[in-house]
Each structure stands twice: as structure tokens, then as C-alpha cells.
Motif scaffolding. Structure first.
Motif, PDB file in Angstrom:
ATOM      1  N   VAL A 121     -68.249 -13.911 -35.393  1.00 35.66           N
ATOM      2  CA  VAL A 121     -69.357 -14.387 -36.028  1.00 35.66           C
ATOM      3  C   VAL A 121     -68.607 -15.098 -37.147  1.00 35.66           C
ATOM      4  CG1 VAL A 121     -71.007 -14.014 -37.854  1.00 35.66           C
ATOM      5  CG2 VAL A 121     -70.951 -12.750 -35.699  1.00 35.66           C
TER       6      VAL A 121
ATOM      7  N   GLN B 194     -72.960 -23.759 -38.098  1.00 34.48           N
ATOM      8  CA  GLN B 194     -73.697 -24.319 -39.427  1.00 34.48           C
ATOM      9  C   GLN B 194     -73.658 -25.915 -39.518  1.00 34.48           C
ATOM     10  OE1 GLN B 194     -71.666 -22.222 -42.433  1.00 34.48           O
ATOM     11  NE2 GLN B 194     -73.100 -20.531 -42.476  1.00 34.48           N
TER      12      GLN B 194
ATOM     13  N   GLU C  59     -76.759 -14.623 -36.393  1.00 31.62           N
ATOM     14  CA  GLU C  59     -77.054 -13.415 -37.153  1.00 31.62           C
ATOM     15  C   GLU C  59     -76.660 -12.195 -36.198  1.00 31.62           C
ATOM     16  OE1 GLU C  59     -81.387 -13.299 -37.946  1.00 31.62           O
ATOM     17  OE2 GLU C  59     -81.246 -14.816 -39.212  1.00 31.62           O
TER      18      GLU C  59
ATOM     19  N   GLN D 289     -69.494 -19.095 -36.822  1.00 30.67           N
ATOM     20  CA  GLN D 289     -70.455 -19.565 -38.094  1.00 30.67           C
ATOM     21  C   GLN D 289     -70.251 -21.058 -38.446  1.00 30.67           C
ATOM     22  OE1 GLN D 289     -73.635 -18.975 -38.882  1.00 30.67           O
ATOM     23  NE2 GLN D 289     -73.169 -16.587 -39.612  1.00 30.67           N
TER      24      GLN D 289
ATOM     25  N   ARG E 250     -77.620 -21.190 -37.010  1.00 32.22           N
ATOM     26  CA  ARG E 250     -76.831 -19.908 -37.461  1.00 32.22           C
ATOM     27  C   ARG E 250     -76.627 -18.854 -36.635  1.00 32.22           C
ATOM     28  NH1 ARG E 250     -82.348 -19.412 -39.530  1.00 32.22           N
ATOM     29  NH2 ARG E 250     -83.015 -17.389 -39.508  1.00 32.22           N
TER      30      ARG E 250
END
Length: 425
Positions: A284, A292, A299, A288, A297
């Protein structure tokens, strides 16, 4: 080789025929003359007995009667009263005829035969033997040509097959010739062709897999290095990005080792009990920023503290492949959910995109299958990597797409008696 076979077969046949033909011709010639002499002896004895019977019974003895009973013979009979009775044609001089004489009771009988007649009969027999010899030689030549062709044609084909194998054409010919020894060589060459074809396919597959598997960590490493360049004025950020780039490089090395192990048809043997949360957090953190940039995004949800038996670099690569697949083909938020079900640690990765097209649902993990411009190798390799560690990768929902990684739980492995090495956090 064909010429040598023909010459050797022809030579053996000639020697065999001559060894049989010459004694046969000599024996036949001698037998004919002996038979002629024995025939004259029998005829002389028969004539003498008949003349004695007629003389004793005072019956007339005429040349016509003798000539009729023994045609082709010249008979001279001397009776007791010194009279002479002859029958048949006078043969040539004594050196050119066969003669036998008998005498009893004052009666003398001479029976002669022209020697030329016997010689002609012997010549006919010799000509018959010579014709058989010629026929035998002809048959031998025909058989030699046939046998030479039967032996040399397969060898020529086998030489062509071996040459094709050496040039890279590994197609088995599956041709047989009815000769056990040659057929065995052909079978060995066919098996070799299949093995060579498998090796060539494995080499091409490895090159393709390696190029695909190395692309993802290299891309991430390049982005990390770009971040380092942009953050050159911030030492702390540079150190952070440098550490991330180093992690990517280490991961790249692990991927190369896994690909080499697959090329050797070996299992990695590096599966250990590792914390799933650490690997998920690492991925992640790496992905990430990329999501972005696209306004999306990532999660993480689900249970924490799960431990699975898996190759650390392999699980990282699988999650990275699924995240890359979601980035390219998916849309919206990406969710990583970890949970425990029926003895398996499950990592689910899904997004809010259109999902997998219906025509690709059953073959989404097949090699070279892609819904876009990709290579179609990512999901295939990801499933191969997780299978090495005893897990599996499944598409649990097609639209929106949700992929699930099923891993062995550490507790089940302990119960089975397998030795565990807890990997580094």
C-alpha cells in the motif's frame, strides 16, 4: 552404403551359387553318362535272354522285331550257327559311341548308342542349371537392391531428422520403417524432439515471464528514484525514498531468483510463516502515490495479525500484480481486505471498475489472455507464484472485480508437522 550392401550381397550370392552350381553340373553330367551305360547293360541282357528263348524254341529272329523293340540302338547278334542279325542305324566310329556286349549259350549280343545323343542330353541339363544360376543371380540382385533401399532410406530419413533437430526444428516425424532397430532409433529421436521442443518452449516462456515480472518492480523503482530526484532538497525524504528504492531493488532480486527457480522446474522452498499485515502495508505504501496521481485511493480493511505460510517476495509480487491490474483495468477505490476462513488466510483485492468481461471470466488466468493492451501474463504468473507456496488465486467476483489470494495458515502447517521459519517483519 547402398553400394557396399549391393556389392557384398552380390559377392556372397555369386560365391554361394558357384559353390553349389559347379558340383551340381559335374554330378549331373556324370550321372547322365552312368545312366546311359546302365541302360545299355540292361538292354543287352534283355536282348540276349529274348534271343536265347527264340533260338531254343526255334522261332525266327528278325532285325525288324529287334529294331522295333529297341529304337535308337544299333544291335548286332551272332547266333550259334555263325549267322549275324543286325538292327538299327550304324553309329559313328567306336570312339564316338557307347557299347555293351553279352554272350551266353553260343549267342553273342552287342548293343551300341550314339555318344552324341548322351552328350546332347548332358548339355541340355547343363544349360538348365546355367539358366537356374542366372535366375538365382537376378533374384539375388533384386533382393539386394530391395534390402539396400529398405536399410538406407530409413538411415537417410534419420539423418535428416537429426539435422532438423540440430537446426532447431523440433517436430517429431513419427515415421516407422518396419525394422526394429531402426524404429527404436526413430522413437528415441522423436522423444528427443519432444524434449527439445519443451525446452525451447520453456525458454521462450521464461524470457516472457521474466520480462513481465521484472517490469512492475522496475517501474516502481524508477518512480522512487524520480521522487528522490525531486526531493533532493529534503534529506529526510531522500533517505526515506532511498530506503524504499532499496526495498524495491531487493524485491527485484527475489523475483529474479524465483523466475530462475521456475526455469529449473524447482519449487522455491523459501515459504515461511510471515505476517500478512506487513506485506500488505508495504505494498500500500508503494502503490498509494501512484493511485493518488490518478485521483484514486487504496484502503485496507479486515482482520489484523494474520500469519500465513508463503514466500515473502512472492506474496509481494502477487499483490503488486493485482494492484497494477486494478490500476490499469479498474476504477474508483481499491480495497485490500484480509480475513481468516476455514484454515486459510485470505487477501481480497477489489475495485469499483467495470470488472472482468463475461467472455473472459473462465480464462482470465490463462496465459496471454488480456482485456486490453497488456501481455496477458500478469494473472497467469501470479497464480503460478501462489501455487508454488501451496496457495491459490481465484476470481471471487467478476463485476466489480474481486480477486482473492488463499494462503496456508501457519497453525495448520504446524499441526501437519512442517517446520516453520518465521520470516522477518
Amino acid at each position: 552404403m547402398r553400394r557396399r550392401l549391393l556389392v557384398s550381397t552380390f559377392a556372397v550370392a555369386i560365391v554361394a551359387i558357384l559353390l553349389l552350381g559347379i558340383p551340381l553340373a559335374y554330378s549331373t553330367h556324370k550321372l547322365i553318362y552312368e545312366e546311359a551305360e546302365q541302360s545299355l547293360q540292361r538292354e543287352a541282357a534283355i536282348i540276349l535272354a529274348g534271343v536265347q528263348l527264340r533260338w531254343d524254341s526255334r522261332q525266327p529272329i528278325t532285325s525288324e522285331q529287334i529294331g522295333h523293340e529297341f529304337p535308337g540302338r544299333y544291335v548286332v547278334i551272332i547266333l550259334p550257327n555263325a549267322s549275324v542279325v543286325t538292327a538299327g542305324t550304324v553309329p559313328p566310329s567306336r570312339g564316338q559311341r557307347l557299347t555293351d556286349s553279352r554272350a551266353a549259350g553260343g549267342i553273342h549280343v552287342d548293343v551300341s548308342q550314339n555318344a552324341q545323343d548322351v552328350e546332347n542330353e548332358a548339355l541340355r541339363s547343363l544349360l538348365l542349371i546355367a539358366a537356374l544360376v542366372v535366375l538365382g543371380i537376378a533374384v539375388t540382385i533384386a533382393l539386394a537392391v530391395f534390402q539396400a533401399r529398405k536399410l538406407t532410406v530409413p538411415l537417410i530419413d534419420l539423418a535428416e531428422t537429426a539435422d532438423r533437430l540440430g537446426s532447431g526444428d523440433a517436430r517429431p516425424r513419427r515415421r516407422r520403417y518396419g525394422i526394429p532397430e531402426v524404429d527404436r532409433v526413430a522413437e528415441v529421436l522423436d522423444r528427443s524432439a519432444v524434449r527439445i521442443a519443451d525446452l525451447l518452449a520453456a525458454s521462450r516462456e521464461f524470457a516472457s515471464d521474466a520480462s513481465h515480472q521484472l517490469r512492475t518492480p522496475l517501474t516502481a523503482l524508477s518512480m522512487r528514484l524520480e521522487e528522490m530526484v525531486e526531493a533532493a532538497d529534503y534529506p529526510d525524504l531522500v533517505r526515506e525514498e532511498g530506503a524504499a528504492a532499496l526495498a524495491q531493488a531487493e524485491r527485484l532480486v527475489a523475483v529474479v531468483e524465483q523466475l530462475l527457480a521456475r526455469a529449473r522446474h524447482d519449487r522455491t522452498g523459501a515459504a515461511t510463516a510471515v505476517a500478512v499485515d506487513d506485506i500488505v502495508a508495504q505494498q500500500v505504501e508503494e502503490w498509494q502515490p501512484i493511485f493518488q496521481r490518478d485521483g484514486r485511493r487504496v484502503e485496507v480493511t479486515g482482520e489484523r495479525g494474520l500469519v500465513a505460510v508463503v514466500t515473502r517476495a512472492g506474496l509481494s509480487q502477487i499483490i503488486a500484480t493485482l494492484l497494477d491490474n486494478s490500476l490499469v483495468h479498474g476504477a474508483g477505490r481499491v480495497t485490500l481486505c484480509t480475513k481468516l476462513t476455514a484454515g486459510s488466510v485470505v487477501v481480497e483485492i477489489g475495485d469499483e471498475g467495470p470488472g472482468v468481461p463475461p467472455d473472459l471470466e473462465r480464462k482470465v488466468f490463462d496465459r496471454s489472455v488480456s482485456s486490453g493492451e497488456g501481455t496477458g501474463l500478469g494473472l497467469y504468473l501470479a497464480r503460478s507464484l501462489v501455487a508454488v507456496d501451496g496457495g491459490r488465486l481465484e476470481l471471487v467476483r467478476a463485476r466489480p472485480a474481486v480477486f482473492a489470494i488463499f494462503l496456508r495458515e501457519a497453525a495448520d502447517v504446524r499441526a501437519a508437522g512442517e517446520r516453520l521459519v518465521i520470516g522477518p517483519a
